[in-house]
Design an enzyme around this catalytic site. Structure first.
Site, PDB file in Angstrom:
ATOM      1  N   CYS A  12     -35.497  24.515 -25.133  1.00 57.35           N
ATOM      2  CA  CYS A  12     -36.378  24.644 -23.962  1.00 57.35           C
ATOM      3  C   CYS A  12     -36.131  25.970 -23.228  1.00 57.35           C
ATOM      4  CB  CYS A  12     -36.109  23.449 -23.039  1.00 57.35           C
ATOM      5  SG  CYS A  12     -36.760  23.613 -21.377  1.00 57.35           S
ATOM      6  N   CYS A  55     -35.468  25.751 -19.460  1.00 56.24           N
ATOM      7  CA  CYS A  55     -34.106  25.236 -19.260  1.00 56.24           C
ATOM      8  C   CYS A  55     -33.098  26.385 -19.298  1.00 56.24           C
ATOM      9  CB  CYS A  55     -33.747  24.217 -20.342  1.00 56.24           C
ATOM     10  SG  CYS A  55     -34.820  22.758 -20.372  1.00 56.24           S
TER      11      CYS A  55
END
Length: 105
Positions: free
Chosen positions: A28, A31
């Protein structure tokens, strides 16, 4: 920041301190953006607030239990209860504001 598994997660959220859990995945990109912000804040709050990471791919039971549908999701816990949080990558000032709001709750 300590990486949690499901069992350890259930232990740390019981703290009477504010506990920040970053629900993330290695693939991600947002993230990866927020991770260094949380690392920095974990040093600044130095024990006043506890910071952890939980990989949703490796701990799908917890992600399902808390309805994590988008990552990053950052939830704040105190005494086992969710007391705040946010979804998505945010600038440091906004993350700090959310933490301060939860500390005041």
């Amino acid at each position: 920041m300590e990486r949690l598994n499901s069992e350890r997660f259930r232990e740390v959220i019981q703290s009477d301190k504010l506990v920040v859990v970053d629900f993330y995945a290695d693939w991600c990109m947002p993230c990866r953006y927020i991770s260094p912000i949380l690392e920095k804040l974990s040093k600044e709050y130095n024990g006043e607030v506890e910071f952890y990471k939980l990989n949703v791919d490796e701990n799908q039971d917890v992600a399902f239990e808390y309805g994590i549908a988008s990552i990053p999701t950052v939830l704040f816990f105190r005494n086992g209860k969710v007391v705040g949080g946010f979804i998505g990558a945010m600038p440091e000032s906004a993350v700090r504001a959310e933490i301060e709001k939860a500390l005041g709750a």
